[in-house]
Design a protein around this motif. Structure first.
Motif, PDB file in Angstrom:
ATOM      1  N   LYS A 311       0.825  -1.208   0.000  1.00  0.00           N
ATOM      2  CA  LYS A 311       0.000   0.000   0.000  1.00  0.00           C
ATOM      3  C   LYS A 311       0.859   1.258   0.000  1.00  0.00           C
ATOM      4  CE  LYS A 311      -3.679  -0.185   2.755  1.00  0.00           C
ATOM      5  NZ  LYS A 311      -4.478  -0.485   3.982  1.00  0.00           N
ATOM      6  N   PHE A 316      -1.307   1.861  -6.548  1.00  0.00           N
ATOM      7  CA  PHE A 316      -2.766   1.758  -6.617  1.00  0.00           C
ATOM      8  C   PHE A 316      -3.413   3.130  -6.786  1.00  0.00           C
ATOM      9  CE2 PHE A 316      -6.629  -0.370  -6.336  1.00  0.00           C
ATOM     10  CZ  PHE A 316      -7.451   0.091  -5.328  1.00  0.00           C
ATOM     11  N   LYS A 319      -8.150   2.551  -9.528  1.00  0.00           N
ATOM     12  CA  LYS A 319      -8.653   1.188  -9.415  1.00  0.00           C
ATOM     13  C   LYS A 319      -9.057   0.598 -10.760  1.00  0.00           C
ATOM     14  CE  LYS A 319     -13.418   2.589  -8.464  1.00  0.00           C
ATOM     15  NZ  LYS A 319     -14.501   2.627  -7.471  1.00  0.00           N
ATOM     16  N   PHE A 351      -7.437  -3.727  -1.660  1.00  0.00           N
ATOM     17  CA  PHE A 351      -7.374  -3.113  -2.992  1.00  0.00           C
ATOM     18  C   PHE A 351      -8.692  -3.383  -3.718  1.00  0.00           C
ATOM     19  CE2 PHE A 351      -3.045  -4.314  -1.783  1.00  0.00           C
ATOM     20  CZ  PHE A 351      -2.416  -3.070  -1.839  1.00  0.00           C
TER      21      PHE A 351
END
Length: 411
Positions: A311, A316, A319, A351
């Motif tokens: 993370k 990320f 999405k 996620f």
């Protein structure tokens, strides 16, 4: 076009169009110039990124007609124009009752339980039926392991080999100017490439000037796993050179030992390199963690530490433009965790809405790779791990592990 539709905001229309299959989007383009422009924007965005879907026979009454209709319907929903399709299949891939039903036999037939796929078996298999549904010139790769991993509407799906119904998890990879997936098969009675230098690896995988390797998925036939260690040693030497130069320019490596590989060439495949290659200037990012706890009681500790690293990596940002791979040992399913779809749902909780595909194997290949994309520093975040025994700093052939790879596609 009526007034209510004419007054709709562009963002609202884009949202509505995002739920339509490509076939209906094409119809929408004919309504007016505005709709044509917005629908084209949705289509361009869809066709730039990989797409996945999972299929499972729900019960013994789901016969050939139902299978044909469902597969046809799902394939119509494939938004991208695939350059490569990859299918992960579970082991009970026989369709004896489907075949009987398609021949006019309406009698209910139970599926054989926990049978292994035999290459010499002459009855219809899942891969054979899927091939009949796809374009002949579309490159196809079928991987039969000890189970499959997928996701649907942010719910993890893990179907192991003791499941009576056949199932598959699929990945459709489009043409894209910023990145591409290449696969290189190595057949039996063919010598494995030595790959001693970066140049050897780039030449073998077809890496062009101004391109770089970001992710390598190694798929190994169970009969040839003894050849794996020398290959991994060479890959580790190459990775070490890349990491010392710039950790973000190195690559993640995952994979595992499976029961059967089929690239539709008619030859017996012993090893497949599935490789993500991107333009140097693109913003394609990759992060990977290996989960292997010394005891089941320590799972939460190892999981939390590794997932927090992923993370922090900054992989990320969007999405809708992410893809994840999960490769797990066949012993890490519901019998180990006492809960179905446990690890895939744990990952999707952290996620959400990422497309997840993968398989259960008979041995895994992996390495922790967590570059710090959030800064300009040449830093691998695994240096922050307190307990070094949890780490896989080199690509290793191992067992009883789960490997999670997160890929962000940013043009």
């Amino acid at each position: 076009m009526g007034t209510p539709f004419k007054n709709l905001d562009d963002l609202v229309l884009l949202r509505i169009f995002s739920f339509l299959p490509s076939k209906h989007l094409h119809h929408s383009m004919r309504v007016c110039k505005k709709w044509n422009h917005l629908a084209n924007e949705v289509m361009r965005n869809r066709q730039s990124y990989p797409q996945t879907f999972v299929y499972q026979l729900k019960d013994n009454r789901d016969k050939m007609k139902n299978f044909d209709e469902k597969i046809h319907s799902d394939l119509e929903k494939i938004w991208c124009k695939p350059a490569l399709s990859v299918f992960f299949l579970n082991s009970p891939a026989f369709f004896e009752s489907l075949s009987e039903s398609s021949n006019g036999n309406d009698q209910n037939c139970d599926y054989p339980k926990s049978k292994r796929l035999k290459t010499e078996h002459k009855k219809d298999t899942m891969s054979k039926l899927i091939k009949n549904k796809l374009a002949l010139n579309l490159p196809k790769l079928f991987i039969t392991g000890d189970g499959i991993v997928g996701s649907d509407k942010n719910i993890g799906i893990e179907i192991e080999s003791d499941c009576e119904q056949p199932a598959f998890s699929s990945l459709f990879i489009p043409h894209n100017g910023s990145y591409r997936f290449e696969y290189k098969p190595v057949y039996f009675k063919t010598k494995l490439p030595e790959l001693k230098t970066e140049q050897d690896l780039d030449k073998f995988l077809g890496v062009k000037q101004n391109e770089e390797i970001k992710f390598l998925l190694l798929l190994v036939d169970g009969y040839s796993d003894s050849k794996l260690i020398p290959l991994l040693n060479n890959l580790n030497r190459i990775r070490k050179i890349k990491i010392e130069r710039d950790v973000k320019k190195s690559f993640a490596c995952s994979g595992g030992i499976v029961k059967k590989l089929d690239d539709c060439s008619g030859k017996r495949t012993k090893l497949v390199f599935l490789c993500l290659i991107s333009k140097v200037e693109s913003k394609c990012k990759v992060s990977q963690i290996v989960i292997r706890e010394p005891t089941q009681q320590e799972f939460a500790t190892v999981w939390n530490e590794k997932i927090n690293l992923m993370k922090k990596s900054g992989v990320f940002p969007n999405k809708d433009k992410c893809l994840a791979f999960q490769v797990s040992c066949c012993g890490r399913g519901k019998d180990y965790h006492r809960q179905e779809n446990f690890e895939s749902n744990m990952f999707l909780k952290e996620f959400p809405n990422v497309s997840l595909v993968g398989f259960f194997g008979y041995g895994e290949v992996g390495v922790d790779y967590v570059p710090d994309y959030g800064s300009d520093a040449n830093k691998n975040l695994i240096d922050d791990v307190k307990n070094k025994e949890y780490l896989f700093e080199n690509i290793q052939a191992t067992g009883f592990t789960s490997i999670f790879t997160l890929i962000s596609f940013q043009n």
